[in-house]
Design a protein around this motif. Sequence first.
Motif, PDB file in Angstrom:
ATOM      1  N   ALA A 152       0.824  -1.206   0.000  1.00 11.32           N
ATOM      2  CA  ALA A 152       0.000   0.000   0.000  1.00 11.32           C
ATOM      3  C   ALA A 152       0.859   1.257   0.000  1.00 11.32           C
ATOM      4  O   ALA A 152       0.411   2.317  -0.463  1.00 11.32           O
ATOM      5  CB  ALA A 152      -0.920   0.006   1.227  1.00 11.32           C
ATOM      6  N   LEU A 155       2.328   1.617  -3.919  1.00 12.48           N
ATOM      7  CA  LEU A 155       1.374   1.955  -4.972  1.00 12.48           C
ATOM      8  C   LEU A 155       1.111   3.460  -5.115  1.00 12.48           C
ATOM      9  O   LEU A 155       1.087   3.969  -6.241  1.00 12.48           O
ATOM     10  CB  LEU A 155       0.072   1.186  -4.750  1.00 12.48           C
ATOM     11  N   PRO A 156       0.909   4.217  -4.035  1.00 13.08           N
ATOM     12  CA  PRO A 156       0.735   5.674  -4.210  1.00 13.08           C
ATOM     13  C   PRO A 156       1.987   6.356  -4.752  1.00 13.08           C
ATOM     14  O   PRO A 156       1.880   7.352  -5.476  1.00 13.08           O
ATOM     15  CB  PRO A 156       0.415   6.168  -2.789  1.00 13.08           C
ATOM     16  N   ARG A 158       3.925   5.111  -6.944  1.00 10.29           N
ATOM     17  CA  ARG A 158       3.918   4.829  -8.384  1.00 10.29           C
ATOM     18  C   ARG A 158       2.822   5.595  -9.113  1.00 10.29           C
ATOM     19  O   ARG A 158       3.033   6.102 -10.222  1.00 10.29           O
ATOM     20  CB  ARG A 158       3.731   3.312  -8.607  1.00 10.29           C
ATOM     21  N   TYR A 159       1.632   5.700  -8.511  1.00  7.26           N
ATOM     22  CA  TYR A 159       0.483   6.214  -9.253  1.00  7.26           C
ATOM     23  C   TYR A 159       0.026   7.621  -8.860  1.00  7.26           C
ATOM     24  O   TYR A 159      -1.020   8.075  -9.328  1.00  7.26           O
ATOM     25  CB  TYR A 159      -0.692   5.243  -9.117  1.00  7.26           C
ATOM     26  N   SER A 160       0.807   8.314  -8.015  1.00 10.09           N
ATOM     27  CA  SER A 160       0.435   9.695  -7.690  1.00 10.09           C
ATOM     28  C   SER A 160       1.615  10.654  -7.805  1.00 10.09           C
ATOM     29  O   SER A 160       1.420  11.865  -7.772  1.00 10.09           O
ATOM     30  CB  SER A 160      -0.139   9.774  -6.266  1.00 10.09           C
ATOM     31  N   CYS A 167       4.397  10.901   1.134  1.00 10.23           N
ATOM     32  CA  CYS A 167       3.658   9.639   1.252  1.00 10.23           C
ATOM     33  C   CYS A 167       3.623   9.181   2.711  1.00 10.23           C
ATOM     34  O   CYS A 167       2.594   8.706   3.194  1.00 10.23           O
ATOM     35  CB  CYS A 167       4.304   8.578   0.364  1.00 10.23           C
ATOM     36  N   LEU A 195      -6.735   7.543  -8.635  1.00 15.90           N
ATOM     37  CA  LEU A 195      -5.884   6.385  -8.399  1.00 15.90           C
ATOM     38  C   LEU A 195      -6.510   5.131  -9.004  1.00 15.90           C
ATOM     39  O   LEU A 195      -7.738   5.006  -9.056  1.00 15.90           O
ATOM     40  CB  LEU A 195      -5.685   6.161  -6.897  1.00 15.90           C
ATOM     41  N   THR A 199      -4.882   0.469  -6.082  1.00 16.48           N
ATOM     42  CA  THR A 199      -4.241   1.350  -5.108  1.00 16.48           C
ATOM     43  C   THR A 199      -5.232   1.783  -4.041  1.00 16.48           C
ATOM     44  O   THR A 199      -4.913   1.795  -2.840  1.00 16.48           O
ATOM     45  CB  THR A 199      -3.646   2.593  -5.809  1.00 16.48           C
TER      46      THR A 199
END
Length: 302
Positions: A152, A155-156, A158-160, A167, A195, A199
Motif C-alpha cells: 500500500a 502503490l501511491p 507509483r500512481y500519484s 507519502c 488512483l 491502489t
Amino acid sequence: MGVVKPEVPTVKEAVGKFLHDLEHGQQRKAATLQKHKNLLEKRLLPWCVEKGFRLLKQLDTDALREFRSGWPDSPITAQKNLERLRAFFWFSHSAGWVKSNPATAVKAPKAGKPSERVKVFTEDQIQRVLKACAQYPARNAYGHDNPARVLAFVLPLRYSGLRIGDCVGLKKENLENDRLFLRTQKSGESVYVPLPKVTVAALKKIENGGEHFFWTGNGLRKSAVADWQRSLRRVFEDAKITGNAHMFRHTFATDLLARGVPIEDVAILLGHATPIITAKYYSHFVKERRERLEDRVRALWV
C-alpha cells in the motif's frame, strides 16, 4: 562622522549566521535547511580549511568555480546547489560583508546527456517490485510487519508521483473515493489525482487507528521516512533491481507525458512552481515526443 563598515566575518561565522536566519528568521522547512547545511557545512567549510580560506572576502568567483568543480552532483543537483550558494552570498552581500555576489558568475554544468537523464522503472521492474512487496518478511526490524502495508505504500508512490516524505505523511482524509488530494495551488484550486482501483483498495485495507496511513504521527517524520527508505531498499534487493523511491515519481511523470498529458498539467500534479522546472527534468523525453509528433504529421504529407 564616517560610515561604520560592518566587520567581515570568517566563512564559518557567515555560514552560521546564514543558517540561523534560514531557520529562525525565514522559518524554512527542516528539509530545505538540511540541504543548505549539506552544501555549506559539509562541503564548503571543509574545502575552505583545505584551501586555507578563512575570511569570507577570500572567496571570489575563481575560488567558487574551483569549489564547484569538485562537486560529484548530477547537472540538475549541481544547479540546485549553485542556487543555494548564491543565496548564501546574497545574504552576505545584504549584510555588507561582500561588495557583490561572486557566485552569480559561476555557471552550472549543462544537463540533457543520455547518461544524466532521470531514471525510471520499466513495467517489468514494477511487476518485480510488487511481487517483492507481496513476499516481504512478516516481521522485520523496521516495524513494517505487514506485506500488505508495504504494498500500500509503494502503490501511491507509483500512481500519484508523491515524494516519499509526502507519502509517509499522507492522511486518510486525503483519500476521497478514488481521488487522492495532493495539495492546494496558489490560485486556491485543489489538486487531486485519480488512483487505480488496486491502489485505492490497498489503502483502504490499512487499519491502524491513526489519522495517517503510514506514520503514527509521533516523533519526527524524517525518522519514519528513514524507516520506510530501509524497507524499500529491502524490496528493491528482493526484486533484484537498483532503484530508489524517487524513481516512482519519475516513472509517474514520464508515463503521463507518454500518454499525451500536457507538460503544464504534469507540472501541476508534481507540484512544480512552473512547467519550466518540469521541462528541465524531462527535457529529453519532451524532445523525443515532439520529434515523434513531427514525424507523424510529416507522414501525412508524403
